[in-house]
Scaffold this motif. Sequence first.
Motif, PDB file in Angstrom:
ATOM      1  N   ALA A  58       0.881  -1.170   0.000  1.00  0.00           N
ATOM      2  CA  ALA A  58       0.000   0.000   0.000  1.00  0.00           C
ATOM      3  C   ALA A  58       0.915   1.215   0.000  1.00  0.00           C
ATOM      4  O   ALA A  58       1.927   1.250   0.722  1.00  0.00           O
ATOM      5  CB  ALA A  58      -0.875   0.004   1.248  1.00  0.00           C
ATOM      6  N   PHE A  59       0.587   2.196  -0.814  1.00  0.00           N
ATOM      7  CA  PHE A  59       1.363   3.436  -0.864  1.00  0.00           C
ATOM      8  C   PHE A  59       0.800   4.362   0.210  1.00  0.00           C
ATOM      9  O   PHE A  59      -0.297   4.894   0.075  1.00  0.00           O
ATOM     10  CB  PHE A  59       1.300   4.046  -2.262  1.00  0.00           C
ATOM     11  CG  PHE A  59       1.866   3.120  -3.300  1.00  0.00           C
ATOM     12  CD1 PHE A  59       3.236   2.956  -3.425  1.00  0.00           C
ATOM     13  CD2 PHE A  59       1.030   2.382  -4.128  1.00  0.00           C
ATOM     14  CE1 PHE A  59       3.767   2.077  -4.356  1.00  0.00           C
ATOM     15  CE2 PHE A  59       1.554   1.501  -5.053  1.00  0.00           C
ATOM     16  CZ  PHE A  59       2.922   1.349  -5.173  1.00  0.00           C
ATOM     17  N   LEU A  60       1.545   4.526   1.287  1.00  0.00           N
ATOM     18  CA  LEU A  60       1.083   5.288   2.443  1.00  0.00           C
ATOM     19  C   LEU A  60       1.182   6.793   2.215  1.00  0.00           C
ATOM     20  O   LEU A  60       0.408   7.552   2.792  1.00  0.00           O
ATOM     21  CB  LEU A  60       1.875   4.891   3.684  1.00  0.00           C
ATOM     22  CG  LEU A  60       1.865   3.402   4.038  1.00  0.00           C
ATOM     23  CD1 LEU A  60       2.708   3.148   5.282  1.00  0.00           C
ATOM     24  CD2 LEU A  60       0.444   2.892   4.213  1.00  0.00           C
ATOM     25  N   ALA A  61       2.167   7.201   1.420  1.00  0.00           N
ATOM     26  CA  ALA A  61       2.361   8.620   1.112  1.00  0.00           C
ATOM     27  C   ALA A  61       3.205   8.708  -0.150  1.00  0.00           C
ATOM     28  O   ALA A  61       4.022   7.827  -0.433  1.00  0.00           O
ATOM     29  CB  ALA A  61       3.049   9.341   2.261  1.00  0.00           C
ATOM     30  N   SER A  62       3.007   9.812  -0.882  1.00  0.00           N
ATOM     31  CA  SER A  62       3.811  10.031  -2.087  1.00  0.00           C
ATOM     32  C   SER A  62       3.778  11.501  -2.451  1.00  0.00           C
ATOM     33  O   SER A  62       2.919  12.252  -1.993  1.00  0.00           O
ATOM     34  CB  SER A  62       3.271   9.199  -3.257  1.00  0.00           C
ATOM     35  OG  SER A  62       1.953   9.595  -3.572  1.00  0.00           O
ATOM     36  N   ALA A  63       4.737  11.885  -3.281  1.00  0.00           N
ATOM     37  CA  ALA A  63       4.787  13.240  -3.826  1.00  0.00           C
ATOM     38  C   ALA A  63       5.545  13.189  -5.140  1.00  0.00           C
ATOM     39  O   ALA A  63       6.325  12.282  -5.400  1.00  0.00           O
ATOM     40  CB  ALA A  63       5.460  14.201  -2.856  1.00  0.00           C
ATOM     41  N   GLY A  64       5.322  14.197  -5.967  1.00  0.00           N
ATOM     42  CA  GLY A  64       5.974  14.260  -7.275  1.00  0.00           C
ATOM     43  C   GLY A  64       5.106  13.587  -8.325  1.00  0.00           C
ATOM     44  O   GLY A  64       3.884  13.717  -8.300  1.00  0.00           O
ATOM     45  N   ALA A  65       5.731  12.843  -9.204  1.00  0.00           N
ATOM     46  CA  ALA A  65       5.041  12.194 -10.326  1.00  0.00           C
ATOM     47  C   ALA A  65       4.306  10.951  -9.844  1.00  0.00           C
ATOM     48  O   ALA A  65       4.518   9.846 -10.341  1.00  0.00           O
ATOM     49  CB  ALA A  65       6.049  11.857 -11.416  1.00  0.00           C
ATOM     50  N   ASP A  66       3.415  11.140  -8.864  1.00  0.00           N
ATOM     51  CA  ASP A  66       2.791   9.981  -8.242  1.00  0.00           C
ATOM     52  C   ASP A  66       1.633   9.390  -9.035  1.00  0.00           C
ATOM     53  O   ASP A  66       1.054   8.382  -8.636  1.00  0.00           O
ATOM     54  CB  ASP A  66       2.412  10.257  -6.794  1.00  0.00           C
ATOM     55  CG  ASP A  66       1.503  11.442  -6.607  1.00  0.00           C
ATOM     56  OD1 ASP A  66       1.123  12.071  -7.610  1.00  0.00           O
ATOM     57  OD2 ASP A  66       1.185  11.732  -5.440  1.00  0.00           O
ATOM     58  N   ALA A  67       1.305   9.957 -10.187  1.00  0.00           N
ATOM     59  CA  ALA A  67       0.336   9.303 -11.074  1.00  0.00           C
ATOM     60  C   ALA A  67       0.873   7.928 -11.477  1.00  0.00           C
ATOM     61  O   ALA A  67       0.101   7.014 -11.774  1.00  0.00           O
ATOM     62  CB  ALA A  67       0.073  10.165 -12.300  1.00  0.00           C
ATOM     63  N   HIS A  68       2.192   7.792 -11.446  1.00  0.00           N
ATOM     64  CA  HIS A  68       2.859   6.516 -11.732  1.00  0.00           C
ATOM     65  C   HIS A  68       2.360   5.403 -10.812  1.00  0.00           C
ATOM     66  O   HIS A  68       2.315   4.236 -11.193  1.00  0.00           O
ATOM     67  CB  HIS A  68       4.371   6.719 -11.581  1.00  0.00           C
ATOM     68  CG  HIS A  68       5.135   5.490 -11.238  1.00  0.00           C
ATOM     69  ND1 HIS A  68       5.294   4.455 -12.119  1.00  0.00           N
ATOM     70  CD2 HIS A  68       5.786   5.116 -10.114  1.00  0.00           C
ATOM     71  CE1 HIS A  68       6.021   3.504 -11.541  1.00  0.00           C
ATOM     72  NE2 HIS A  68       6.311   3.887 -10.336  1.00  0.00           N
ATOM     73  N   LEU A  69       1.949   5.750  -9.605  1.00  0.00           N
ATOM     74  CA  LEU A  69       1.566   4.744  -8.628  1.00  0.00           C
ATOM     75  C   LEU A  69       0.143   4.231  -8.833  1.00  0.00           C
ATOM     76  O   LEU A  69      -0.200   3.156  -8.339  1.00  0.00           O
ATOM     77  CB  LEU A  69       1.709   5.317  -7.212  1.00  0.00           C
ATOM     78  CG  LEU A  69       3.109   5.821  -6.860  1.00  0.00           C
ATOM     79  CD1 LEU A  69       3.109   6.430  -5.464  1.00  0.00           C
ATOM     80  CD2 LEU A  69       4.152   4.734  -6.993  1.00  0.00           C
ATOM     81  N   LYS A  70      -0.653   4.970  -9.571  1.00  0.00           N
ATOM     82  CA  LYS A  70      -2.041   4.573  -9.802  1.00  0.00           C
ATOM     83  C   LYS A  70      -2.054   3.258 -10.597  1.00  0.00           C
ATOM     84  O   LYS A  70      -1.500   3.158 -11.682  1.00  0.00           O
ATOM     85  CB  LYS A  70      -2.766   5.670 -10.582  1.00  0.00           C
ATOM     86  CG  LYS A  70      -4.244   5.659 -10.389  1.00  0.00           C
ATOM     87  CD  LYS A  70      -4.833   6.922 -10.994  1.00  0.00           C
ATOM     88  CE  LYS A  70      -6.085   7.285 -10.325  1.00  0.00           C
ATOM     89  NZ  LYS A  70      -6.196   8.232  -9.363  1.00  0.00           N
TER      90      LYS A  70
END
Length: 172
Positions: A58-70
Motif C-alpha cells: 500500500a502506498f502510504l504517502a507520495s509526492a511528485g510524479a505519483d500518477a505513476h503509482l495509480k
Amino acid sequence: LHLRRLVDFNAMLAQASEAIAVAATQPQLLKAICEIAVRRGGLALAYVARPGDDGVFAFLASAGADAHLKGLRLTIDPRSIEGQSPAGWVWRSGMPHYTSWNPNQTVMRSWRSRAHLRASMKSNATVPILRAGRVWGVLAALHRDAEAFDPALQALIVELASSIARGLDRLD
C-alpha cells in the motif's frame, strides 16, 4: 551538479527533521517527508509503501510524479513479476537497492509501459525503513538522472529512512 545535489539533499534532511518534530499523525509525517524529498531533494517521485497482510504494498504517502503509482501493484512475493520490484527485494532482504533503469533488464522489459519510464525517471533508490530492527516499510526515491544516487546520496537516502523511523517512534 554533484555538489549542488549534495547541498539539496542535506537541506532536505534538515527540513525533514523539522517536519518530524511537528507532525501530529503518521499520514501527516509521511506526506511531509515525501513532499520535502521532491521539493528540496530534486526527486521526480518519492513514496513510502508497506505491504498489507496479503503481501501487496500500500502506498502510504507520495509526492511528485505519483500518477505513476495509480494501478501499480507491487508485492513481496519473489515468484511474481510484481515481487521483482526494488520494493519487494528491499522488503525481503532488509538492504537498500539502487537501480539505474535499463529497459533491457528482464524485469524492466515487463514494466516498459509504466509511467516511470514514460516520465524519464532513470534511477531509483529504495531503502528499508527499519523499526525495532525489522523492516517496517520502504522509502523509494526516483530521479530523472541515471547517475543521481552516488554513494554520498545513497547514504543520505538511508539517513532519511532512519529519520522517518525516528519520527514514527516519536508518534508512537
